[in-house]
Scaffold this active site. Sequence first.
Site, PDB file in Angstrom:
ATOM      1  N   ARG A  82      -7.999  -2.639  -4.617  1.00 11.29           N
ATOM      2  CA  ARG A  82      -8.246  -4.042  -4.267  1.00 11.29           C
ATOM      3  C   ARG A  82      -6.972  -4.864  -4.404  1.00 11.29           C
ATOM      4  O   ARG A  82      -6.229  -4.695  -5.371  1.00 11.29           O
ATOM      5  CB  ARG A  82      -9.336  -4.632  -5.164  1.00 11.29           C
ATOM      6  N   ASP A  83      -6.748  -5.739  -3.430  1.00 10.92           N
ATOM      7  CA  ASP A  83      -5.604  -6.639  -3.511  1.00 10.92           C
ATOM      8  C   ASP A  83      -5.785  -7.567  -4.718  1.00 10.92           C
ATOM      9  O   ASP A  83      -6.868  -8.070  -4.986  1.00 10.92           O
ATOM     10  CB  ASP A  83      -5.489  -7.462  -2.223  1.00 10.92           C
ATOM     11  N   ILE A  84      -4.704  -7.801  -5.442  1.00 10.15           N
ATOM     12  CA  ILE A  84      -4.770  -8.623  -6.659  1.00 10.15           C
ATOM     13  C   ILE A  84      -5.028 -10.097  -6.328  1.00 10.15           C
ATOM     14  O   ILE A  84      -5.499 -10.847  -7.186  1.00 10.15           O
ATOM     15  CB  ILE A  84      -3.450  -8.453  -7.457  1.00 10.15           C
ATOM     16  N   ASN A 121       2.080  -5.624   7.614  1.00 11.33           N
ATOM     17  CA  ASN A 121       3.293  -6.423   7.713  1.00 11.33           C
ATOM     18  C   ASN A 121       4.501  -5.506   7.535  1.00 11.33           C
ATOM     19  O   ASN A 121       4.498  -4.639   6.663  1.00 11.33           O
ATOM     20  CB  ASN A 121       3.293  -7.516   6.631  1.00 11.33           C
ATOM     21  N   GLU A 127       6.040  -8.353   1.799  1.00 16.84           N
ATOM     22  CA  GLU A 127       6.517  -8.712   0.458  1.00 16.84           C
ATOM     23  C   GLU A 127       6.728  -7.489  -0.429  1.00 16.84           C
ATOM     24  O   GLU A 127       7.650  -7.463  -1.241  1.00 16.84           O
ATOM     25  CB  GLU A 127       5.530  -9.673  -0.216  1.00 16.84           C
ATOM     26  N   VAL A 128       5.854  -6.514  -0.324  1.00 16.99           N
ATOM     27  CA  VAL A 128       5.983  -5.302  -1.147  1.00 16.99           C
ATOM     28  C   VAL A 128       6.511  -4.172  -0.255  1.00 16.99           C
ATOM     29  O   VAL A 128       5.839  -3.774   0.702  1.00 16.99           O
ATOM     30  CB  VAL A 128       4.630  -4.916  -1.769  1.00 16.99           C
ATOM     31  N   HIS A 185       1.727  -0.591   3.457  1.00 20.15           N
ATOM     32  CA  HIS A 185       0.335  -0.807   3.064  1.00 20.15           C
ATOM     33  C   HIS A 185      -0.420  -1.469   4.203  1.00 20.15           C
ATOM     34  O   HIS A 185       0.095  -2.376   4.859  1.00 20.15           O
ATOM     35  CB  HIS A 185       0.234  -1.649   1.787  1.00 20.15           C
ATOM     36  N   HIS A 207      -3.510  -3.822   4.946  1.00 17.76           N
ATOM     37  CA  HIS A 207      -4.522  -4.726   4.412  1.00 17.76           C
ATOM     38  C   HIS A 207      -5.804  -4.484   5.212  1.00 17.76           C
ATOM     39  O   HIS A 207      -5.762  -4.463   6.446  1.00 17.76           O
ATOM     40  CB  HIS A 207      -4.126  -6.179   4.620  1.00 17.76           C
TER      41      HIS A 207
HETATM   42  P1  5GP Z   1       2.540  -7.984   2.026  1.00 12.90           P
HETATM   43  O1  5GP Z   1       2.876  -9.445   2.094  1.00 12.90           O
HETATM   44  O2  5GP Z   1       3.700  -7.159   1.511  1.00 12.90           O
HETATM   45  O3  5GP Z   1       1.962  -7.448   3.310  1.00 12.90           O
HETATM   46  O4  5GP Z   1       1.359  -7.874   0.995  1.00 12.90           O
HETATM   47  C1  5GP Z   1       1.511  -7.539  -0.341  1.00 12.90           C
HETATM   48  C2  5GP Z   1       0.151  -7.638  -0.984  1.00 12.90           C
HETATM   49  O5  5GP Z   1       0.214  -6.972  -2.237  1.00 12.90           O
HETATM   50  C3  5GP Z   1      -0.280  -9.074  -1.267  1.00 12.90           C
HETATM   51  O6  5GP Z   1      -1.519  -9.321  -0.610  1.00 12.90           O
HETATM   52  C4  5GP Z   1      -0.411  -9.131  -2.780  1.00 12.90           C
HETATM   53  O7  5GP Z   1      -1.492  -9.922  -3.218  1.00 12.90           O
HETATM   54  C5  5GP Z   1      -0.571  -7.674  -3.153  1.00 12.90           C
HETATM   55  N1  5GP Z   1      -0.063  -7.325  -4.472  1.00 12.90           N
HETATM   56  C6  5GP Z   1       1.161  -7.646  -4.958  1.00 12.90           C
HETATM   57  N2  5GP Z   1       1.302  -7.141  -6.202  1.00 12.90           N
HETATM   58  C7  5GP Z   1       0.134  -6.487  -6.496  1.00 12.90           C
HETATM   59  C8  5GP Z   1      -0.319  -5.770  -7.648  1.00 12.90           C
HETATM   60  O8  5GP Z   1       0.369  -5.612  -8.645  1.00 12.90           O
HETATM   61  N3  5GP Z   1      -1.560  -5.237  -7.573  1.00 12.90           N
HETATM   62  C9  5GP Z   1      -2.361  -5.395  -6.475  1.00 12.90           C
HETATM   63  N4  5GP Z   1      -3.576  -4.842  -6.525  1.00 12.90           N
HETATM   64  N5  5GP Z   1      -1.960  -6.059  -5.373  1.00 12.90           N
HETATM   65  C10 5GP Z   1      -0.726  -6.607  -5.392  1.00 12.90           C
END
Ligand code: 5GP
Length: 118
Positions: A30-32, A87, A95-96, A100, A102
Amino acid sequence: MSTNCLFCKIVAGHIPSKKIYEDDLVYAFRDINPQRPVHLLVIPKQHLTSLQQVSAADEPTLGRILSVANQLAVEAGSPGGFRVIINNGEIGCQEVPHLHAHVVGGDQPVGPMLKRLA
Ligand code: 5GP
Ligand code: ZN
């Protein structure tokens, strides 16, 4: 495993996550910071930075990410459909830096595909 990668640490269990699925190729949790009632992340277990780096050898993993999305969305409470978002890189607002998908949904439509730019 990429030593400094947040999601590699989650796959390895070094950082806790709400895991909902795991197989030989992918891990889902699950997304945090959920943006919809259902907001899951499906990731490759092996580090891949983004779709910008993948090759034909990664196709089984990429296929698995998509093929489990519906099963996980239904089980998580989005039986009427869902959206998959990936993304990539700076322009894609990733961001990460571990690939991944979503998976977002719930009991209401998730809304327009992209927020209008100001
Ligand atoms: P991005 O912007 O890279 O596509 O999405 C990164 C996603 O990772 C964001 O929706 C954010 O809430 C999620 N996220 C970031 N750090 C963590 C974490 O430590 N644990 C979980 N479960 N989700 C995370
Ligand atoms: Zn990683």
